[in-house]
Scaffold this motif. Structure first.
Motif, PDB file in Angstrom:
ATOM      1  N   VAL A  69     -63.060   0.778  94.402  1.00 12.87           N
ATOM      2  CA  VAL A  69     -62.503  -0.572  94.340  1.00 12.87           C
ATOM      3  C   VAL A  69     -61.750  -0.812  95.647  1.00 12.87           C
ATOM      4  O   VAL A  69     -61.016   0.072  96.102  1.00 12.87           O
ATOM      5  CB  VAL A  69     -61.526  -0.715  93.145  1.00 12.87           C
ATOM      6  N   PRO A  70     -61.907  -1.976  96.276  1.00  8.84           N
ATOM      7  CA  PRO A  70     -61.114  -2.262  97.484  1.00  8.84           C
ATOM      8  C   PRO A  70     -59.621  -2.152  97.175  1.00  8.84           C
ATOM      9  O   PRO A  70     -59.181  -2.432  96.054  1.00  8.84           O
ATOM     10  CB  PRO A  70     -61.499  -3.706  97.829  1.00  8.84           C
ATOM     11  N   GLU A  71     -58.841  -1.754  98.177  1.00  6.68           N
ATOM     12  CA  GLU A  71     -57.402  -1.641  97.973  1.00  6.68           C
ATOM     13  C   GLU A  71     -56.834  -2.966  97.474  1.00  6.68           C
ATOM     14  O   GLU A  71     -57.133  -4.034  98.011  1.00  6.68           O
ATOM     15  CB  GLU A  71     -56.695  -1.261  99.267  1.00  6.68           C
ATOM     16  N   LEU A  72     -56.010  -2.899  96.444  1.00  7.89           N
ATOM     17  CA  LEU A  72     -55.299  -4.059  95.926  1.00  7.89           C
ATOM     18  C   LEU A  72     -53.892  -4.086  96.513  1.00  7.89           C
ATOM     19  O   LEU A  72     -53.240  -3.043  96.598  1.00  7.89           O
ATOM     20  CB  LEU A  72     -55.209  -3.998  94.403  1.00  7.89           C
ATOM     21  N   VAL A  73     -53.432  -5.267  96.892  1.00  5.13           N
ATOM     22  CA  VAL A  73     -52.074  -5.411  97.417  1.00  5.13           C
ATOM     23  C   VAL A  73     -51.429  -6.645  96.801  1.00  5.13           C
ATOM     24  O   VAL A  73     -52.104  -7.613  96.437  1.00  5.13           O
ATOM     25  CB  VAL A  73     -52.054  -5.541  98.960  1.00  5.13           C
ATOM     26  N   PHE A  74     -50.105  -6.605  96.679  1.00  9.94           N
ATOM     27  CA  PHE A  74     -49.348  -7.794  96.341  1.00  9.94           C
ATOM     28  C   PHE A  74     -49.211  -8.626  97.619  1.00  9.94           C
ATOM     29  O   PHE A  74     -48.820  -8.097  98.664  1.00  9.94           O
ATOM     30  CB  PHE A  74     -47.964  -7.433  95.811  1.00  9.94           C
ATOM     31  N   ALA A  75     -49.535  -9.911  97.533  1.00 14.27           N
ATOM     32  CA  ALA A  75     -49.562 -10.767  98.717  1.00 14.27           C
ATOM     33  C   ALA A  75     -48.600 -11.934  98.542  1.00 14.27           C
ATOM     34  O   ALA A  75     -48.772 -12.753  97.629  1.00 14.27           O
ATOM     35  CB  ALA A  75     -50.975 -11.281  98.969  1.00 14.27           C
TER      36      ALA A  75
END
Length: 264
Positions: A69-75
């Motif tokens: 899964v692509p890295e998830l980040v809080f944006a």
């Protein structure tokens, strides 16, 4: 040794690059202050923060199960970000998305996975089908696989349609026991011949400590102020839902096996 809890980085959105006009959520490619490009999922889109919660839980569960899964980040989206946007529809979306959003690392050059062309093992297909049955993810069909091929590897994207019980909390306990008949439309169903074998592995990986640390990641600002008396009560319900589904996984495994028997 203590198991490492999932953790997401925080980035600040610096530049809106281009919209991805797919479905109703209107994600966009955006550049963050770490100089990387991300597919930005907006809290102001149609399904609101529920879609972000589903994306967060689905993505990190998949990662824990060994799927890519692509890295998830809080944006973080600043209140002034959309003021210069010429498109009124996009301007409104940005305005209603001020604050904390979710983004996935942009896989430049990735192409849509096509099981008719791209080979997939029974083991990997079984893991994905099991996960989507657990999450009640209705959005991995032949029409829209939500899988990408990148550097010759299979990557999962877009779990926003998962956990749809949280759009109507009144029935969440009943939904936790659902056999999830929509799994019959899963694009990988006919390849998933080892779901029951994968079930044992998945339950070892998705233990209580991991699940508690995962739901703890859900930001307060994404949780509602109705139905439950506190933000933690919402998190507890997500946790209980996942535990209940895993403890009763034979219900959806039987549905998978019965549906697959009609295809092979």
């Amino acid at each position: 040794m203590m198991e490492q809890a999932p953790n997401l980085r925080h980035v600040k959105v610096m530049r809106y690059v281009t919209p991805l006009r797919e479905g109703g959520s209107m994600p966009a490619i955006a550049e963050a202050d770490d100089d990387f490009l991300y597919v930005l999922k907006f809290r102001g889109a149609g399904q609101g923060t529920n879609a972000l919660i589903a994306e967060l839980i689905g993505g990190e569960l998949a990662r824990k199960l060994g799927l890519k899964v692509p890295e998830l980040v809080f944006a973080e989206l600043d209140e002034a970000f959309g003021r210069t946007e010429a498109d009124e529809e996009i301007q409104d979306l940005l305005k209603f998305s001020e604050g904390l959003n979710l983004a996935l690392h942009y896989l430049s050059g990735a192409i849509t996975f096509d099981p008719a062309v791209d080979a997939i093992s029974s083991a990997e297909a079984s893991a994905i089908v099991w996960l989507d049955a657990l999450l009640m993810n209705m959005d991995r069909t032949a029409k829209n696989t939500n899988m990408l091929k990148w550097h010759k590897e299979l990557w999962l994207i877009d779990h926003g349609a998962s956990l749809y019980f949280h759009h109507n909390w009144a029935s969440w306990k009943d939904q936790a026991l659902s056999p999830f008949t929509l799994i019959k439309d899963h694009v990988l169903l006919k390849y998933a011949g080892e779901v029951r074998e994968f079930d044992h592995k998945a339950k070892q990986l998705l233990n209580v400590e991991f699940l508690k640390s995962l739901v703890a990641l859900i930001p307060d600002s994404w949780l509602g102020d109705a139905f439950f008396e506190s933000k933690n009560a919402f998190r507890d319900a997500y946790f209980e839902f996942l535990v209940t589904r895993m403890n009763n996984s034979d219900k959806f495994i039987k549905t998978i096996e019965d549906a697959r028997a009609k295809l092979v």
